[in-house]
Design an enzyme around this catalytic site. Structure first.
Site, mmCIF file in Angstrom:
data_model
loop_
_atom_site.group_PDB
_atom_site.id
_atom_site.type_symbol
_atom_site.label_atom_id
_atom_site.label_comp_id
_atom_site.label_asym_id
_atom_site.label_seq_id
_atom_site.Cartn_x
_atom_site.Cartn_y
_atom_site.Cartn_z
ATOM 1 N N MET A 1 13.144 -20.682 -35.778
ATOM 2 C CA MET A 1 12.464 -21.905 -35.769
ATOM 3 C C MET A 1 11.431 -21.873 -34.911
ATOM 4 O O MET A 1 10.500 -22.744 -34.417
ATOM 5 C CB MET A 1 13.207 -23.244 -35.302
ATOM 6 C CG MET A 1 14.528 -23.497 -36.242
ATOM 7 S SD MET A 1 14.868 -25.238 -36.367
ATOM 8 C CE MET A 1 15.620 -25.381 -34.519
ATOM 9 N N HIS B 1 11.500 -16.513 -27.908
ATOM 10 C CA HIS B 1 11.759 -16.139 -26.485
ATOM 11 C C HIS B 1 12.475 -14.958 -26.308
ATOM 12 O O HIS B 1 12.519 -14.184 -27.513
ATOM 13 C CB HIS B 1 12.416 -17.224 -25.482
ATOM 14 C CG HIS B 1 13.651 -17.504 -26.289
ATOM 15 N ND1 HIS B 1 14.741 -16.918 -26.688
ATOM 16 C CD2 HIS B 1 13.820 -18.724 -26.965
ATOM 17 C CE1 HIS B 1 15.678 -17.690 -27.160
ATOM 18 N NE2 HIS B 1 15.126 -18.665 -27.391
ATOM 19 N N ALA C 1 8.816 -20.857 -31.224
ATOM 20 C CA ALA C 1 9.067 -21.193 -29.766
ATOM 21 C C ALA C 1 9.470 -19.897 -29.306
ATOM 22 O O ALA C 1 10.623 -19.892 -28.512
ATOM 23 C CB ALA C 1 9.341 -22.404 -29.475
ATOM 24 N N GLY D 1 21.857 -14.997 -33.418
ATOM 25 C CA GLY D 1 22.275 -14.842 -32.241
ATOM 26 C C GLY D 1 23.648 -15.472 -32.136
ATOM 27 O O GLY D 1 24.074 -16.603 -32.627
ATOM 28 N N HIS E 1 15.206 -14.461 -29.026
ATOM 29 C CA HIS E 1 14.712 -13.953 -30.628
ATOM 30 C C HIS E 1 14.270 -12.535 -30.611
ATOM 31 O O HIS E 1 14.669 -11.964 -31.424
ATOM 32 C CB HIS E 1 13.480 -14.866 -30.741
ATOM 33 C CG HIS E 1 13.869 -16.470 -30.759
ATOM 34 N ND1 HIS E 1 13.244 -17.270 -29.910
ATOM 35 C CD2 HIS E 1 14.410 -17.224 -31.844
ATOM 36 C CE1 HIS E 1 13.583 -18.673 -30.243
ATOM 37 N NE2 HIS E 1 14.371 -18.440 -31.360
HETATM 38 P P1 AMP Z 1 16.395 -21.093 -33.244
HETATM 39 O O1 AMP Z 1 14.876 -20.375 -33.164
HETATM 40 O O2 AMP Z 1 16.909 -21.509 -32.120
HETATM 41 O O3 AMP Z 1 16.735 -21.826 -34.409
HETATM 42 O O4 AMP Z 1 17.289 -19.537 -33.236
HETATM 43 C C1 AMP Z 1 17.061 -18.505 -34.229
HETATM 44 C C2 AMP Z 1 17.815 -17.366 -33.916
HETATM 45 O O5 AMP Z 1 17.879 -16.796 -32.555
HETATM 46 C C3 AMP Z 1 19.292 -17.893 -34.020
HETATM 47 O O6 AMP Z 1 20.252 -16.957 -34.846
HETATM 48 C C4 AMP Z 1 19.961 -17.942 -32.621
HETATM 49 O O7 AMP Z 1 21.202 -17.848 -32.583
HETATM 50 C C5 AMP Z 1 18.879 -16.793 -31.899
HETATM 51 N N1 AMP Z 1 18.900 -17.230 -30.655
HETATM 52 C C6 AMP Z 1 18.324 -18.384 -29.940
HETATM 53 N N2 AMP Z 1 18.528 -18.310 -28.580
HETATM 54 C C7 AMP Z 1 19.200 -17.068 -28.317
HETATM 55 C C8 AMP Z 1 19.590 -16.437 -27.307
HETATM 56 N N3 AMP Z 1 19.364 -16.831 -25.974
HETATM 57 N N4 AMP Z 1 20.150 -15.019 -27.164
HETATM 58 C C9 AMP Z 1 20.363 -14.643 -28.567
HETATM 59 N N5 AMP Z 1 20.086 -15.186 -29.679
HETATM 60 C C10 AMP Z 1 19.278 -16.292 -29.602
#
Ligand code: AMP
Length: 279
Positions: free
Chosen positions: A31, A35, A33, A148, A38
């Protein structure tokens, strides 16, 4: 160069050309943003695929709270510079109308595994996740998808739907990336105040302590109670859940006789933090 694509028709052509030359395509759904969490998925994707697509789509359907959707951090320019540096081939960043055009009427709903924990506290969340992930698999036609472990329950939901719907993608789970003090990286962490940011690592510390106690023979309920008390003393708000569950089915676990996971969702100010660890 990372190519930015916004239409699924254009993406399909690009992927078809790759596949004609025998390339394996990996996708990292996000989504935005972005870090280091990702970027660790991107590195895994680069290592295990010939071409890498990162998707950025803040999916309205998975937000059960309008203000969380509105406050969700967005910075596509910065994200693109990170993806360029990481060697990503395509950033697929469709608009809401591209993903949910007029007349859209289908919902993917995964029973059982979606229901406890996040499912109980965020009604409809996993229907939104399952629907958009199914669509992203259809749109990207990727052979491998990287998720993740930070979102442990989501990973299990995605595995289930992929199997159930015969989607020809291999789902690969990647370890949680943490700040040096143990806080799991999350796009929502930028919304913590300086004081809250200092408090935040106490969650992971309490979970680690509880896991160590369990491994040394402390009864599960007692170790979880001690962790809840430590979390309250550190200054957190409501603990939505702090539970020990079977790692794959997420059924309640009373002991360590099979693979288990400790999972938590906790409020700190107006930010909801989630975390999970193996025990
Ligand atoms: P999001 O943008 O929060 O929807 O996350 C996108 C992907 O990145 C998902 O598969 C999350 O599980 C993974 N993700 C987010 N934070 C972390 C983290 N700290 N370590 C590993 N993977 C992550």
């Amino acid at each position: 160069m990372t190519q930015v694509i916004r239409s699924s028709a254009e993406l399909r052509e690009r992927v078809a050309a790759w596949k004609r030359s025998g390339m394996l395509v990996g996708v990292v759904p996000t989504m935005g943003a972005l870090h280091d969490g990702h970027l660790s998925l991107v590195r895994a994707a680069r290592a295990q695929s010939d071409r890498v697509i990162v998707t950025i789509f803040v999916n309205p359907m998975q937000f059960n709270n309008a203000s969380d959707l509105e406050k969700y951090p967005r910075d596509e320019g910065h994200d693109l510079s990170l993806l360029e540096a990481a060697g990503v081939d395509v950033l697929f960043a469709p608009g809401v109308d591209e993903v949910y055009p007029q007349g859209f009427a289908t919902k993917v709903s995964v029973a059982g595994i979606s229901e406890p924990l996040e499912g109980a506290f965020r009604p409809g969340h996993f229907d939104g996740v399952a629907t958009v992930v199914s669509k992203l698999f259809g749109m990207t036609q990727a052979g491998r998808a990287f998720f993740g472990e930070k979102d442990w329950q989501q990973l299990q939901v995605v595995r289930r739907l992929t199997t159930d719907l015969n989607i020809p993608v291999r789902v690969i789970g990647c370890p949680t990336i943490r700040e040096e003090d143990g806080l799991a990286m999350s796009s929502r962490n930028v919304r913590l105040s300086a004081a809250e940011r200092e408090t935040a690592p106490a969650l992971h510390a309490a979970m680690q302590a509880a896991a160590a106690a369990m491994r040394e023979g402390t009864p599960v309920a007692e170790a979880l109670d001690t962790a809840r008390a430590a979390i309250a003393a550190a200054g957190f708000g409501t603990v939505e859940y702090l539970d020990l569950r079977r790692a794959e089915s997420l059924a309640p676990a009373e002991d360590l006789s099979e693979p288990v996971r400790m999972l938590a969702a906790i409020w700190l100010g107006d930010v909801r933090l989630i975390d999970n660890i193996a025990v």
